[in-house]
Design a protein around this motif. Structure first.
Motif, PDB file in Angstrom:
ATOM      1  N   ASN A   1      99.664 -14.186 -34.656  1.00  0.00           N
ATOM      2  CA  ASN A   1      99.078 -13.155 -33.778  1.00  0.00           C
ATOM      3  C   ASN A   1      98.930 -13.672 -32.355  1.00  0.00           C
TER       4      ASN A   1
ATOM      5  N   GLU B   1      96.971 -16.129 -38.039  1.00  0.00           N
ATOM      6  CA  GLU B   1      96.346 -15.934 -36.735  1.00  0.00           C
ATOM      7  C   GLU B   1      97.188 -16.577 -35.635  1.00  0.00           C
TER       8      GLU B   1
ATOM      9  N   ARG C   1     102.198 -13.724 -30.689  1.00  0.00           N
ATOM     10  CA  ARG C   1     102.593 -12.374 -30.275  1.00  0.00           C
ATOM     11  C   ARG C   1     101.868 -11.955 -28.999  1.00  0.00           C
TER      12      ARG C   1
ATOM     13  N   GLN D   1      89.371 -13.429 -38.987  1.00  0.00           N
ATOM     14  CA  GLN D   1      90.529 -13.869 -38.186  1.00  0.00           C
ATOM     15  C   GLN D   1      90.074 -14.259 -36.789  1.00  0.00           C
TER      16      GLN D   1
END
Ligand SMILES: [Zn+2]
Length: 257
Positions: free
Chosen positions: A69, A66, A72, A8
């Motif tokens: 992510n 990803e 976030r 990732q």
């Protein structure tokens, strides 16, 4: 058959690099296509295998994951606001620059120590052709030069062309106010352009002049070639453009020997 999946973290770095080099935003599908074009050779068979749902490859799926992510972590603009266009936030730009810097450090660690040897200062060598090539490489492989090429995605700021070679994209970092004497220009980003080899030569010989508004003029025909392409993170120093113009205006009437 290599089944390991690309991590990732690596997918994240690739995505940062692609977005950063292309001005900070890209439609999702383009970003994935661009990642494939650039990093496809590094993907494993496992990356290419399909997800359980069978509608996309694992690396596409993992890149999307990803992206979430990154959203976030506030490195990308939320999907709800960006309508399918993946866009770096201010913090995302900071992260991209860090990644670009690390890539430079790794590359430079593999190169000989950069000591500036100016043309006309012979290196002294048994194999002239090879050493000559080496000299040029050392001069050009500064962190600044690499940064400029990277941030422009190796696209010429004058013609917009990116040369693709089997070893990747190729561009040259052209100092506006030359580094050597008597010019002694600084090796800073504002004094460097990302150019293709042809435009680099034309620029160095004064065949092209760039105005403060970044319009490019062919000095022999007087025709305008349009405007210098710009990207965020690279401000072209008008003082260096002025130096280049005035230097070549002075030498223009002196015949070449
Ligand atoms: Zn060009």
């Amino acid at each position: 058959m290599a089944a390991e999946l690309t991590s990732q973290q690596v997918l994240r770095e690739w995505l940062f690099t692609i977005l950063g080099e292309r001005g900070g935003s890209m439609p999702a599908a383009r970003a994935l296509t661009e990642m494939e074009r650039r990093y496809g050779e590094l993907l494993s068979d496992g990356d290419w295998s399909l997800t359980k749902r069978g509608d996309e490859s694992k690396w596409w799926n993992r890149t999307r994951f990803e992206r979430k992510n990154m959203e976030r972590a506030k490195l990308l603009v939320p999907a709800s606001q960006s309508r399918g266009v993946w866009t770096l936030t201010e913090a995302g730009w900071g992260e991209y620059r860090k990644i670009a810097d690390i890539a430079l450090i790794v590359e430079r660690a593999e190169e000989p120590k950069a000591s500036i040897r100016l043309p006309g200062q012979p290196v002294g060598q048994k194999f002239p052709a090879r050493a000559e090539e080496m000299t040029q490489r050392v001069i050009r492989s500064t962190a600044v030069a690499e940064y400029i090429k990277r941030i422009h995605g190796h696209i010429c700021q004058i013609c917009g062309i990116r040369l693709i070679t089997p070893k990747g994209a190729y561009a040259e970092a052209a100092h506006i106010q030359a580094l050597g004497r008597p010019h002694t220009g600084p090796d800073v980003a504002a004094n460097v352009l990302c150019l293709c080899p042809n435009h680099h030569v034309l620029f160095d010989f004064g065949a092209l002049a760039i105005s403060d508004d970044l319009s490019v003029t062919d000095q022999s025909s007087g025709f305008s070639l349009g405007y210098l392409r710009e990207v965020p993170g690279h401000e072209v120093g008008r003082e260096y453009l002025a130096y280049h113009r005035s230097h070549h205006a002075r030498v223009r009437d002196v015949p070449e020997v």
